[in-house]
Design a protein around this motif. Sequence first.
Motif, PDB file in Angstrom:
ATOM      1  N   VAL A 136       0.862  -1.171   0.000  1.00 31.29           N
ATOM      2  CA  VAL A 136       0.000   0.000   0.000  1.00 31.29           C
ATOM      3  C   VAL A 136       0.905   1.229   0.000  1.00 31.29           C
ATOM      4  N   THR A 138       1.666   4.645   1.185  1.00 35.34           N
ATOM      5  CA  THR A 138       1.206   5.411   2.343  1.00 35.34           C
ATOM      6  C   THR A 138       1.617   6.880   2.304  1.00 35.34           C
ATOM      7  N   LYS A 178     -10.271  -2.437  10.075  1.00 33.10           N
ATOM      8  CA  LYS A 178      -9.424  -1.280   9.810  1.00 33.10           C
ATOM      9  C   LYS A 178      -7.968  -1.549  10.135  1.00 33.10           C
ATOM     10  N   LYS A 220      -2.903   7.452  10.205  1.00 38.32           N
ATOM     11  CA  LYS A 220      -3.923   7.220   9.180  1.00 38.32           C
ATOM     12  C   LYS A 220      -4.776   6.015   9.565  1.00 38.32           C
ATOM     13  N   TRP A 223      -7.265   3.303   7.954  1.00 37.58           N
ATOM     14  CA  TRP A 223      -7.528   2.707   6.650  1.00 37.58           C
ATOM     15  C   TRP A 223      -8.676   1.702   6.751  1.00 37.58           C
ATOM     16  N   ASP A 224      -9.462   1.608   5.712  1.00 39.83           N
ATOM     17  CA  ASP A 224     -10.436   0.532   5.575  1.00 39.83           C
ATOM     18  C   ASP A 224      -9.663  -0.703   5.134  1.00 39.83           C
ATOM     19  N   ARG A 225      -9.741  -1.771   5.905  1.00 38.47           N
ATOM     20  CA  ARG A 225      -8.928  -2.951   5.614  1.00 38.47           C
ATOM     21  C   ARG A 225      -9.332  -3.638   4.309  1.00 38.47           C
ATOM     22  N   THR A 272     -10.816  -2.205   1.512  1.00 37.32           N
ATOM     23  CA  THR A 272     -10.572  -1.409   0.304  1.00 37.32           C
ATOM     24  C   THR A 272      -9.183  -0.772   0.278  1.00 37.32           C
ATOM     25  N   LEU A 273      -8.522  -0.728   1.445  1.00 37.72           N
ATOM     26  CA  LEU A 273      -7.223  -0.075   1.616  1.00 37.72           C
ATOM     27  C   LEU A 273      -7.279   1.421   1.291  1.00 37.72           C
ATOM     28  N   GLN A 274      -8.446   2.027   1.500  1.00 36.36           N
ATOM     29  CA  GLN A 274      -8.625   3.462   1.332  1.00 36.36           C
ATOM     30  C   GLN A 274      -8.497   4.151   2.690  1.00 36.36           C
ATOM     31  N   VAL A 275      -7.921   5.345   2.684  1.00 37.23           N
ATOM     32  CA  VAL A 275      -7.781   6.113   3.923  1.00 37.23           C
ATOM     33  C   VAL A 275      -9.145   6.659   4.335  1.00 37.23           C
ATOM     34  N   LEU A 276      -9.545   6.370   5.574  1.00 33.50           N
ATOM     35  CA  LEU A 276     -10.818   6.850   6.107  1.00 33.50           C
ATOM     36  C   LEU A 276     -10.655   8.166   6.858  1.00 33.50           C
TER      37      LEU A 276
END
Length: 110
Positions: free
Chosen positions: A33, A35, A48, A59, A61-63, A65-69
Amino acid sequence: SRQFYRQLHHSACRDIHSLEANWRKGHYTVTRVQTGSSVRCLQCDDKKVVTGHNDSMIKIWDRSTLQVLNILKGHEDAVCCLQYKEKVVISGSCDHTVKVWDIQTGKMIN
């Protein structure tokens, strides 16, 4: 309260033992990922991943989707360690501070 921190400690110990057991048994998947800066520490659960970075940010992260929440900003130096449970993240930094955060809002509690 003292009870909260006791529960947090026990939860962290359980997580460490679980991670160690999975690592020894080969029950893991490697995913790269981007970062933005070096990761110094992390903790994850089924939903997460929370990472502490050299650039003083944390940060969330949604585990899946690997998108930053969310990005937590407030330290003045690298985040060296962190621990979270439910709605709270506790972080320690090379700026010699410990901060407590609301994981949903990203706001510092103390």
